[in-house]
Design an enzyme around this catalytic site. Structure first.
Site, short mmCIF file in Angstrom:
data_model
loop_
_atom_site.label_atom_id
_atom_site.label_comp_id
_atom_site.label_asym_id
_atom_site.label_seq_id
_atom_site.Cartn_x
_atom_site.Cartn_y
_atom_site.Cartn_z
N GLU A 40 -7.91 -27.40 -62.70
CA GLU A 40 -9.22 -27.65 -63.29
C GLU A 40 -9.74 -29.03 -62.92
O GLU A 40 -10.62 -29.57 -63.57
CB GLU A 40 -9.17 -27.49 -64.83
N ASP A 83 -12.28 -33.69 -64.59
CA ASP A 83 -11.31 -32.75 -65.15
C ASP A 83 -11.96 -32.06 -66.35
O ASP A 83 -12.52 -32.72 -67.23
CB ASP A 83 -10.04 -33.48 -65.58
N ILE A 84 -11.93 -30.72 -66.35
CA ILE A 84 -12.50 -29.98 -67.48
C ILE A 84 -11.63 -30.22 -68.71
O ILE A 84 -10.40 -30.05 -68.67
CB ILE A 84 -12.56 -28.48 -67.16
#
Length: 396
Positions: free
Chosen positions: A303, A260-261
């Protein structure tokens, strides 16, 4: 009207129909170059059959015109092979094979125009046609190990039709220089029966190949993420479920990774959605670059990304993911100036009791959540959580 004339008229309508279908496929489905080349191939064949009809129903006899007809026949077969080659290598140079085909067709047409040896001209065009079908088969089935079942089927049919052409070429000398040989009647009979079937069969299987390509293109669209080009959630889940079943059957290790960004909403709010899209594409490209070709990479959320590392033990998976984490943190986002970003990761390995992707995703998601809680920009393995939980339970 003789059977030969009826056959030629039928072949004219078949080739014209095939040319139209290929042209429609080219115009309607992304303009694939090989479909356009096949449309030209069947257009050349249609013109050849028109000329054949004219020769058979009129008393016109001209060796130069006959050479033109044979040249058209060779051009049609050659373009078929060029189309298969372009389908195999869409980025390859098209002009050299096209020039080679045109030159060979011109050469054969010239030989026919200056030499009225009937057996020779039939040997030439039938051998050329068979060779082109052999090239078609090789291109469609290459590489054989990765060719789909429809591709292998089409390649087998091309080989069969090539065998028909070569068999007729071997029979051609029996008819003699001017049709006076003892094998003339047999050759013409087999030609009238076998060649229309082979020609129609080749046409139908090229249409089948275009339909297969369209179906594969639709499947890729349905399972690919339009922004990043990697698998979307549906595509990743379908491929991962198959990989998990295969790994359990063969007792092979497997590692699931969720990524996950970090602070992606801040990137969108501060720099805009265009920059956010650049960040997503950059992240997907770095993931694909840092894992092996056979591993699965997918975007499973806004994301959030997933990796399935094939035949990979937990320790190796942690090394790979740590390398990915460092790379993401050190390489500026491509297309967004000097923007830097980080990502958090959760990792788990396949266990003997795992029967579905959901089990691995659940453990990897918990590990990812722990990475977020612990400050982001880190990698957490699901086993660490279970060990910590076990220690806490023992203390209590």
């Amino acid at each position: 009207m003789s059977a030969a004339v009826v056959n030629v008229i039928t072949l004219f309508f078949v080739s014209t129909l095939l040319a139209g279908m290929m042209l429609i496929a080219w115009r309607s489905f992304g303009r694939p170059t090989h479909a356009l080349i096949w449309a030209l191939s069947y257009s050349a064949a249609s013109l050849e059959w028109v000329c054949n009809i004219y020769l058979r129903v009129s008393a016109f006899q001209n060796q130069l015109f006959l050479g033109f007809v044979y040249g058209l026949c060779c051009l049609a077969n050659g373009l078929l092979a060029v189309g298969c080659y372009v389908r195999l290598r869409p980025d390859a140079q098209r002009l050299p094979p096209l020039l080679a085909v045109c030159a060979t067709a011109t050469l054969i047409g010239t030989i026919v125009a200056v030499d009225d040896h009937q057996a020779l001209r039939d040997i030439l065009w039938l051998s050329f046609a068979g060779s082109m079908l052999m090239i078609c088969a090789a291109c469609v089935a290459h590489p054989l190990g990765r060719a789909s079942l429809p591709e292998r089927t089409v390649a087998a049919m091309f080989l069969l039709f090539a065998l028909v052409d070569f068999s007729l070429a071997m029979m051609a000398p029996g008819q003699g220089a001017h049709g006076e040989g003892p094998g003339h009647a047999l050759f013409r009979t087999v030609l009238v029966i076998a060649y229309p079937l082979a020609f129609t069969g080749v046409g139908l299987f090229t249409v089948f190949l275009v339909a297969t390509d369209l179906a594969e293109s639709m499947r890729r669209l349905a399972t690919s993420d339009q922004l990043t080009g990697i698998l979307n959630r549906r595509g990743f889940e379908e491929a991962a479920e198959r990989a998990i079943v295969n790994a359990q059957r063969q007792h092979q290790p497997l590692a699931m990774v969720l990524a996950d960004i970090d602070n992606f909403k801040v990137i969108n709010d501060r720099y805009g959605h265009a920059t956010g899209d650049c960040a997503l594409r950059h992240f997907a490209q770095r993931l694909e670059r840092l894992v092996r070709r056979g591993d699965l990479v997918g975007r499973v959320g806004g994301e959030e990304f997933a990796l399935l590392l094939m035949n990979t033990h937990d320790a190796n998976a942690l090394e790979v993911v740590e390398r990915v984490r460092r790379d993401i943190a050190s390489v500026p986002v491509h297309g967004a100036g000097s923007l830097m970003m980080t990502a958090s990761f959760g990792v788990t390995g396949i266990r003997p009791g795992d029967t579905s992707l959901a089990q691995l995703l659940m453990r990897a998601d918990r590990a990812l959540y722990r990475s977020k809680l612990d400050g982001r920009d880190r990698v957490t393995h699901a086993d660490e959580l279970e060990e910590a939980r076990a220690i806490l339970h023992d203390r209590v």
